[in-house]
Design an enzyme around this catalytic site. Structure first.
Site, PDB file in Angstrom:
ATOM      1  N   ARG A 267      47.284  36.126  33.339  1.00 16.99           N
ATOM      2  CA  ARG A 267      47.466  37.405  32.673  1.00 16.99           C
ATOM      3  C   ARG A 267      47.541  37.143  31.177  1.00 16.99           C
ATOM      4  O   ARG A 267      48.210  36.184  30.738  1.00 16.99           O
ATOM      5  CB  ARG A 267      48.763  38.080  33.135  1.00 16.99           C
ATOM      6  CG  ARG A 267      48.710  38.642  34.539  1.00 16.99           C
ATOM      7  CD  ARG A 267      47.749  39.830  34.622  1.00 16.99           C
ATOM      8  NE  ARG A 267      47.742  40.473  35.921  1.00 16.99           N
ATOM      9  CZ  ARG A 267      46.799  40.302  36.847  1.00 16.99           C
ATOM     10  NH1 ARG A 267      45.793  39.480  36.628  1.00 16.99           N
ATOM     11  NH2 ARG A 267      46.859  40.959  37.980  1.00 16.99           N
ATOM     12  N   GLU A 296      43.945  44.067  27.075  1.00 16.24           N
ATOM     13  CA  GLU A 296      42.603  44.337  27.631  1.00 16.24           C
ATOM     14  C   GLU A 296      42.299  45.824  27.592  1.00 16.24           C
ATOM     15  O   GLU A 296      43.191  46.634  27.838  1.00 16.24           O
ATOM     16  CB  GLU A 296      42.544  43.830  29.079  1.00 16.24           C
ATOM     17  CG  GLU A 296      42.552  42.323  29.138  1.00 16.24           C
ATOM     18  CD  GLU A 296      42.663  41.791  30.551  1.00 16.24           C
ATOM     19  OE1 GLU A 296      42.431  42.541  31.519  1.00 16.24           O
ATOM     20  OE2 GLU A 296      42.985  40.615  30.694  1.00 16.24           O
ATOM     21  N   HIS A 314      37.734  39.417  32.197  1.00 15.65           N
ATOM     22  CA  HIS A 314      38.599  39.490  33.394  1.00 15.65           C
ATOM     23  C   HIS A 314      37.757  39.557  34.680  1.00 15.65           C
ATOM     24  O   HIS A 314      37.788  40.560  35.402  1.00 15.65           O
ATOM     25  CB  HIS A 314      39.537  40.699  33.308  1.00 15.65           C
ATOM     26  CG  HIS A 314      40.715  40.595  34.228  1.00 15.65           C
ATOM     27  ND1 HIS A 314      41.952  41.113  33.922  1.00 15.65           N
ATOM     28  CD2 HIS A 314      40.853  40.040  35.459  1.00 15.65           C
ATOM     29  CE1 HIS A 314      42.791  40.880  34.918  1.00 15.65           C
ATOM     30  NE2 HIS A 314      42.144  40.234  35.870  1.00 15.65           N
TER      31      HIS A 314
HETATM   32  C1  8YV Z   1      41.333  42.064  39.578  1.00 11.06           C
HETATM   33  C2  8YV Z   1      43.270  40.450  39.344  1.00 11.06           C
HETATM   34  O1  8YV Z   1      40.249  42.037  38.703  1.00 11.06           O
HETATM   35  O2  8YV Z   1      43.872  40.179  41.604  1.00 11.06           O
HETATM   36  C3  8YV Z   1      44.258  40.302  40.450  1.00 11.06           C
HETATM   37  O3  8YV Z   1      45.472  40.285  40.182  1.00 11.06           O
HETATM   38  O4  8YV Z   1      43.602  40.349  38.227  1.00 11.06           O
HETATM   39  C4  8YV Z   1      41.836  40.667  39.640  1.00 11.06           C
HETATM   40  O5  8YV Z   1      41.469  40.153  40.865  1.00 11.06           O
HETATM   41  C5  8YV Z   1      42.321  43.065  39.124  1.00 11.06           C
HETATM   42  O6  8YV Z   1      43.181  43.280  40.185  1.00 11.06           O
HETATM   43  C6  8YV Z   1      41.703  44.372  38.719  1.00 11.06           C
HETATM   44  O7  8YV Z   1      42.631  45.387  38.836  1.00 11.06           O
END
Ligand code: 8YV
Length: 348
Positions: A267, A296, A314
């Protein structure tokens, strides 16, 4: 996931319904359960469509006044679908008096108010394991791209500079990847998958975690700055949220050093982005290879124009196979909840 455990197999989309459904559950349109979907799941090939086929979906993001939409449609809603991106805050949870389950698409759930959910006895599910391999693969892609200046090389070729004889007709040498020292911040499911891949690159691997683990063959560093000082490359794979905000700060980045590379597939806020930019600009950090950012989709201009940065939007879990598996797991959780009262992959 436990050490050495493999991701749980996920059925292809056309088999999801049959695993849990009663034979005639979907025969009659009137038997469809009504759910609220907080945001579009367009990052998954068929998630929006599959949800709409199986459920009577209130598409919350399409309402200009969310509060009014919740007041109008909230009564009787027992399940909400969301994602790590869209989240579920206390206001949403508390606006739904009958809510019992939140099924989220994605493994991270720092945007879901777990305390508010717990207080209300609301179950929260996420989609662990199914994305572990792809996110770990991308971490390695970023690391190699940073060390071997792949982005810079590609920009060079595309700009027609290869063999052009211009002043900028060459790119600086990169850094060797194999045999180096790899530090991992957060040895959970994804961190461990990144570490496993490191063995293929003959790397010496250590990690920093809240707790030392006795079930892994990697060295533990109680101090994150100590890990950064030791490592050539530092990969951030920890959970997000208030507890890890700016965990990777100026001291850690400077300890990594002028030839060090930091990779982040976790993150954005785990790294102090202002400190990162300052360290790169001052030559105190070698390179940052990032899939996630503090605000982001905003990427600091200094990173956009820097050859010391690799920037991706991302996309850690963004493969066809993984996104289908995430989608299936959301559908499984929802269906299990409606049929048994329990989600299958609770977040906590
Ligand atoms: C997704 C992510 O792009 O799973 C996660 O926590 O960061 C990614 O797999 C994200 O959930 C998009 O909302």
């Amino acid at each position: 996931m436990r050490a050495g455990a493999r991701p749980r197999p996920v059925p292809p989309p056309d088999q999801v319904a049959s695993r849990f459904s009663h034979p005639h559950l979907y025969d009659n349109m009137t038997t469809k359960h009504r759910i609220i979907q907080v945001g579009s799941l367009a990052g998954s090939p068929t998630a929006n469509q599959n949800l709409a086929e199986r459920y009577d979906v209130v598409e919350l993001w399409k309402y200009p006044d969310r509060k009014a939409a919740l007041a109008e449609h909230g009564k009787g809603i027992t399940a909400v679908v969301t994602s790590a991106n869209h989240g579920a805050d206390a206001e949403l949870i508390n606006a739904l008096p009958d809510l019992k389950a939140i099924c989220s698409w994605g493994v991270g759930y720092e945007t879901i108010d777990i305390q508010a959910a717990k207080q209300r006895g609301v179950q929260v599910s996420n989609t662990p394991d199914v994305l572990t391999d792809c996110v770990a693969d991308l971490a390695w892609g970023l690391l190699i791209a940073g060390a071997r200046r792949m982005g810079q090389g590609e920009r060079f070729v595309r700009a027609g500079l290869w063999g052009s004889g211009q002043v900028h007709g060459s790119i600086p040498l990169g850094l060797r990847v194999s045999g180096k020292k790899l530090g991992i911040v957060g040895l959970g499911r994804i961190g461990e998958a990144i570490a496993r891949r490191g063995a293929g690159f003959d790397m010496d691997i250590r990690y920093h975690n809240r707790r030392k683990r006795d079930d892994v063959p990697y060295g533990y560093e109680a101090s994150l700055t100590g890990l950064a000082e030791w490592a050539d490359f530092l990969v951030v794979a920890t959970v997000g949220g208030a507890g890890t905000r700016h965990l990777v700060n100026r001291d850690v980045l400077e300890a990594l050093g002028p030839d060090g590379i930091v990779v982040n597939i976790a993150r954005g806020p785990v790294i102090d982005e202002a400190a990162l930019v300052a360290a790169l600009q001052a030559g105190k950090l070698g390179c940052a290879a990032l899939d996630v950012f503090e605000h982001e989709p905003k990427v600091p201009e200094a990173l956009m124009i820097s050859d010391k940065a690799v920037v991706l939007p991302h996309i850690g879990s963004a493969t066809l196979e993984t996104r289908l598996s995430m989608e299936n797991l959301v559908l499984e959780n929802l269906q299990a909840f409606f049929e048994t009262g329990k989600v299958v992959t609770p977040a906590e």
